[in-house]
Each structure stands twice: as C-alpha cells, then as structure tokens.
Design a protein around this motif. Sequence first.
Motif, PDB file in Angstrom:
ATOM      1  N   MET A  88      -1.133  -8.136  13.084  1.00 29.73           N
ATOM      2  CA  MET A  88       0.046  -9.006  13.220  1.00 29.73           C
ATOM      3  C   MET A  88       0.845  -9.260  11.961  1.00 29.73           C
ATOM      4  O   MET A  88       0.206  -9.333  10.881  1.00 29.73           O
ATOM      5  CB  MET A  88      -0.278 -10.437  13.690  1.00 29.73           C
ATOM      6  N   MET A  89       2.065  -8.994  11.954  1.00 33.54           N
ATOM      7  CA  MET A  89       2.848  -9.146  10.753  1.00 33.54           C
ATOM      8  C   MET A  89       2.908 -10.789  10.209  1.00 33.54           C
ATOM      9  O   MET A  89       3.108 -11.673  11.177  1.00 33.54           O
ATOM     10  CB  MET A  89       4.253  -8.926  10.806  1.00 33.54           C
ATOM     11  N   ILE A  90       2.543 -10.983   8.930  1.00 27.29           N
ATOM     12  CA  ILE A  90       2.790 -12.314   8.256  1.00 27.29           C
ATOM     13  C   ILE A  90       4.149 -12.283   7.367  1.00 27.29           C
ATOM     14  O   ILE A  90       4.352 -11.339   6.831  1.00 27.29           O
ATOM     15  CB  ILE A  90       1.552 -12.791   7.838  1.00 27.29           C
ATOM     16  N   ASP A  91       4.359 -13.508   6.911  1.00 24.99           N
ATOM     17  CA  ASP A  91       5.415 -13.637   5.930  1.00 24.99           C
ATOM     18  C   ASP A  91       4.568 -13.334   4.685  1.00 24.99           C
ATOM     19  O   ASP A  91       4.154 -14.192   4.045  1.00 24.99           O
ATOM     20  CB  ASP A  91       5.997 -15.175   5.984  1.00 24.99           C
ATOM     21  N   ILE A  92       4.879 -12.276   4.140  1.00 25.45           N
ATOM     22  CA  ILE A  92       3.793 -11.765   3.130  1.00 25.45           C
ATOM     23  C   ILE A  92       4.198 -12.491   1.737  1.00 25.45           C
ATOM     24  O   ILE A  92       3.463 -12.765   0.899  1.00 25.45           O
ATOM     25  CB  ILE A  92       4.128 -10.359   2.785  1.00 25.45           C
ATOM     26  N   LYS A  93       5.523 -12.880   1.726  1.00 28.35           N
ATOM     27  CA  LYS A  93       6.028 -13.473   0.429  1.00 28.35           C
ATOM     28  C   LYS A  93       5.505 -14.837   0.246  1.00 28.35           C
ATOM     29  O   LYS A  93       5.032 -15.415  -0.737  1.00 28.35           O
ATOM     30  CB  LYS A  93       7.504 -13.633   0.456  1.00 28.35           C
ATOM     31  N   ALA A  94       5.596 -15.702   1.594  1.00 29.45           N
ATOM     32  CA  ALA A  94       4.728 -17.072   1.450  1.00 29.45           C
ATOM     33  C   ALA A  94       3.613 -16.947   1.382  1.00 29.45           C
ATOM     34  O   ALA A  94       2.838 -17.930   0.668  1.00 29.45           O
ATOM     35  CB  ALA A  94       5.312 -17.629   2.932  1.00 29.45           C
TER      36      ALA A  94
ATOM     37  N   PRO B   7       2.196   3.913  -4.125  1.00 30.67           N
ATOM     38  CA  PRO B   7       0.711   3.766  -4.004  1.00 30.67           C
ATOM     39  C   PRO B   7       0.090   2.910  -4.735  1.00 30.67           C
ATOM     40  O   PRO B   7       0.862   2.513  -5.857  1.00 30.67           O
ATOM     41  CB  PRO B   7       0.454   5.245  -4.364  1.00 30.67           C
ATOM     42  N   ALA B   8      -1.251   2.351  -4.716  1.00 33.81           N
ATOM     43  CA  ALA B   8      -1.748   1.554  -5.508  1.00 33.81           C
ATOM     44  C   ALA B   8      -1.850   1.621  -7.119  1.00 33.81           C
ATOM     45  O   ALA B   8      -1.624   0.875  -7.773  1.00 33.81           O
ATOM     46  CB  ALA B   8      -3.100   1.217  -4.922  1.00 33.81           C
ATOM     47  N   ALA B   9      -2.015   3.035  -7.368  1.00 34.12           N
ATOM     48  CA  ALA B   9      -1.900   3.467  -8.586  1.00 34.12           C
ATOM     49  C   ALA B   9      -0.703   3.150  -9.384  1.00 34.12           C
ATOM     50  O   ALA B   9      -0.548   2.885 -10.772  1.00 34.12           O
ATOM     51  CB  ALA B   9      -2.162   4.912  -8.888  1.00 34.12           C
TER      52      ALA B   9
ATOM     53  N   LEU C 270      -6.331 -11.424  -0.213  1.00 30.63           N
ATOM     54  CA  LEU C 270      -5.308 -11.837   0.563  1.00 30.63           C
ATOM     55  C   LEU C 270      -5.545 -11.778   2.011  1.00 30.63           C
ATOM     56  O   LEU C 270      -4.850 -12.359   2.765  1.00 30.63           O
ATOM     57  CB  LEU C 270      -3.946 -11.173   0.220  1.00 30.63           C
ATOM     58  N   GLY C 271      -6.478 -11.054   2.448  1.00 32.87           N
ATOM     59  CA  GLY C 271      -7.119 -11.166   3.960  1.00 32.87           C
ATOM     60  C   GLY C 271      -6.795 -10.030   4.305  1.00 32.87           C
ATOM     61  O   GLY C 271      -7.118  -9.701   5.720  1.00 32.87           O
ATOM     62  N   PHE C 272      -6.459  -8.819   3.609  1.00 34.82           N
ATOM     63  CA  PHE C 272      -6.399  -7.609   4.284  1.00 34.82           C
ATOM     64  C   PHE C 272      -7.398  -6.706   4.142  1.00 34.82           C
ATOM     65  O   PHE C 272      -8.321  -6.975   3.202  1.00 34.82           O
ATOM     66  CB  PHE C 272      -5.000  -6.770   3.588  1.00 34.82           C
ATOM     67  N   SER C 273      -7.589  -5.763   4.903  1.00 30.95           N
ATOM     68  CA  SER C 273      -8.892  -4.784   4.770  1.00 30.95           C
ATOM     69  C   SER C 273      -8.750  -3.935   3.759  1.00 30.95           C
ATOM     70  O   SER C 273      -9.914  -3.369   3.134  1.00 30.95           O
ATOM     71  CB  SER C 273      -8.910  -3.843   6.283  1.00 30.95           C
ATOM     72  N   GLY C 274      -7.437  -3.815   3.264  1.00 32.25           N
ATOM     73  CA  GLY C 274      -7.312  -3.120   1.898  1.00 32.25           C
ATOM     74  C   GLY C 274      -5.856  -2.887   1.604  1.00 32.25           C
ATOM     75  O   GLY C 274      -4.981  -3.457   2.098  1.00 32.25           O
ATOM     76  N   TYR C 275      -5.568  -1.970   0.550  1.00 29.73           N
ATOM     77  CA  TYR C 275      -4.144  -1.952   0.203  1.00 29.73           C
ATOM     78  C   TYR C 275      -2.996  -1.451   1.063  1.00 29.73           C
ATOM     79  O   TYR C 275      -2.113  -1.996   1.188  1.00 29.73           O
ATOM     80  CB  TYR C 275      -4.048  -1.028  -1.247  1.00 29.73           C
ATOM     81  N   LYS C 276      -3.729  -0.453   1.699  1.00 29.51           N
ATOM     82  CA  LYS C 276      -2.736   0.318   2.873  1.00 29.51           C
ATOM     83  C   LYS C 276      -2.543  -0.945   3.890  1.00 29.51           C
ATOM     84  O   LYS C 276      -1.292  -0.679   4.224  1.00 29.51           O
ATOM     85  CB  LYS C 276      -3.652   1.404   3.445  1.00 29.51           C
ATOM     86  N   ASP C 277      -3.486  -1.673   4.322  1.00 28.57           N
ATOM     87  CA  ASP C 277      -3.216  -2.673   5.211  1.00 28.57           C
ATOM     88  C   ASP C 277      -2.219  -3.483   5.001  1.00 28.57           C
ATOM     89  O   ASP C 277      -1.184  -4.132   5.575  1.00 28.57           O
ATOM     90  CB  ASP C 277      -4.362  -3.219   5.654  1.00 28.57           C
ATOM     91  N   MET C 278      -2.239  -4.101   3.610  1.00 32.96           N
ATOM     92  CA  MET C 278      -1.333  -5.023   3.160  1.00 32.96           C
ATOM     93  C   MET C 278       0.065  -4.262   2.901  1.00 32.96           C
ATOM     94  O   MET C 278       1.007  -5.019   3.081  1.00 32.96           O
ATOM     95  CB  MET C 278      -1.841  -5.369   1.711  1.00 32.96           C
ATOM     96  N   GLN C 279       0.367  -3.055   2.406  1.00 33.80           N
ATOM     97  CA  GLN C 279       1.378  -2.227   2.489  1.00 33.80           C
ATOM     98  C   GLN C 279       2.111  -2.119   3.695  1.00 33.80           C
ATOM     99  O   GLN C 279       3.289  -2.249   3.816  1.00 33.80           O
ATOM    100  CB  GLN C 279       1.025  -0.840   1.872  1.00 33.80           C
ATOM    101  N   GLU C 280       1.455  -1.801   4.749  1.00 32.15           N
ATOM    102  CA  GLU C 280       1.976  -1.508   6.172  1.00 32.15           C
ATOM    103  C   GLU C 280       2.578  -2.862   6.501  1.00 32.15           C
ATOM    104  O   GLU C 280       3.675  -3.185   7.191  1.00 32.15           O
ATOM    105  CB  GLU C 280       0.879  -1.486   7.002  1.00 32.15           C
ATOM    106  N   ASN C 281       1.811  -4.156   6.342  1.00 36.20           N
ATOM    107  CA  ASN C 281       2.349  -5.587   6.447  1.00 36.20           C
ATOM    108  C   ASN C 281       3.680  -5.688   5.753  1.00 36.20           C
ATOM    109  O   ASN C 281       4.646  -6.390   6.236  1.00 36.20           O
ATOM    110  CB  ASN C 281       1.429  -6.575   6.192  1.00 36.20           C
TER     111      ASN C 281
END
Length: 286
Positions: free
Chosen positions: A1-7, A38-40, A60-71
């Motif tokens: 589910m998408m969240i307001d990433i900035k907030a 990429p994270a690097a 931030l509650g994501f499973s990893g960097y890729k999960d956060m990036q998709e959001n």
Amino acid sequence: MMIDIKAHIQEMLPQLSRGKRKVAEYILNNLEEAAFAPAATIARQAEISESVVVRMAVDLGFSGYKDMQENIQLFIRKRLWVADQFRQWMANEAENADGYLRVVEQDMQNIQATFKKIPPDILFQAVEMIVKARRIGLAGLRGALGPNIIFYVFLNELLGNVNLLTPGIGISYDILRTWNEQDLVIGSSFLMGKNFTLDILRFAKEKGCQTIAITDKPDSPLVQKADLTLSVCVDGPFISYTAATTLFNVILYLIGKRLKNKAIASLEEIAKLLDEEFKKQYNEED
C-alpha cells in the motif's frame, strides 16, 4: 500500500540517528532521484555508507531499500494527476490562436517515439502471443479503457476469443479463474500506480497465464508482472491515448496479415451478420 512518503519521513526524522537523518533529508530534497537511483548512489550523495541507507529504509517500516524505492515511485506517479499535467502544459503554451496545433504535433511525436521505442521483434512477438493464445483478456481502466474497447471489438472479430476485463463484483476474476499458460492477459495502464490492471496481471500470473503490459513508464509496476512490455508515449495536455490506439491498429493489421484468408473470412462473416441485423431492424421499423 502506498503511503505519503514525504510526510512519513518528516514524521520519523526525530527518531533517526544522525547518519540516517542525513540520508532521509537528502531523499526528501531529491525525491525524483531517489525514486530510481540505487542505494549506493544515494549513499555517495549523502556522504554515508550504503548499509546506513538500507537500515534507514527498515527503520521507516519498509522491508528494505527496494521496497521504500517502489513506494517513492508510486508516490511520484500518484502526485502527477491530470490537473498537474494540464497546468504544466498551459504554462508553456504560446499566446496565439493556433496553440491547439501543438496538441496535434505532440500526438504525432508520440506515435513516432512509440514505434522507435518498440523493436520490431518485440512487436512481432506480441502478435505471435496473441494469435497463439487460447483465450485473451484485455484489462484497463479510465482512459485506457477507451483504446481497449476499440481493440477488443476488432480483435474479437478477427479471433473470436477475446474478453474485456473490467471491474465488477469479481467478474474479471471469475473469468480468469480457470485460465492457465495457454491463455494471455494484456494490461494497459498509464501514469498510475497500484490499480485494478496491476491486480489483474498479478492474478493472471498466479494462474500461469502469459502477460503483456502496455504502459508509458519503464518502471511501471505492470512491467514486473509482464512477460512482454510495449512502451507507449502519452505526452500532451492530458494523457494522450493516440499512440496506444495506433499501436492497437498496427497489431490488428499484423494479425490480419498473419492470418490472411482466415482473417478476411472472419471479417466478411461479421459484416454479413451486421448487415442482416440492420435489415431486420429496418424492416421492423417499417
């Protein structure tokens, strides 16, 4: 589910360590870059280690960097509504009576750019997948539904095995319930995040179906669920479906060419049925 990433990031900032806060602030100020880098790269720009970037995403509650990036990608895509697109277009609009011709020129550019992006072998592969499929499902919402309906009408006249998949009380999922690797689902979605079309492609993959995505973004979630992707340009004051409609017309032509006499016979049969129906209705009115 998408969240307001900035907030969400702003809310979590006080709880982050100094290093993670540095990464979070960089992402807030460079959201578009963070959506695809990429994270690097983020680590280098924020002058921190890559492991800190990954740990910050987890904090931030994501499973990893890729999960956060998709959001982040979904957040950016959702933010660009048609109103924003129209506002950007009008900001560059020349003050003259012929300004509308720019829309025509953009549609022509969209068509040319689309067919430059789609290699001929990929296009012919899509045609083969369609011709060989036992059953075909077309999924698309909002503006994408328009080109889909046109494609559905004529593709069904050529092949007779096409289903238009639209939202309902489980109706599309009921149709796909018994489908498998012999069947094909084509999903069209533009400038959108998680939606009905994505869910349909995901369900189709679970059933083992072949899948084709038609979208405007190489990072679209649809691409991950597709065996084949056809990229379409949709630039304009609103989302332009001219190139998508042209793509469908080209596919119909190639299918007709591939089937030759069989295609002509099928079209002639449909024309005869329509003619008989027209005469029947005309006589009843008399």
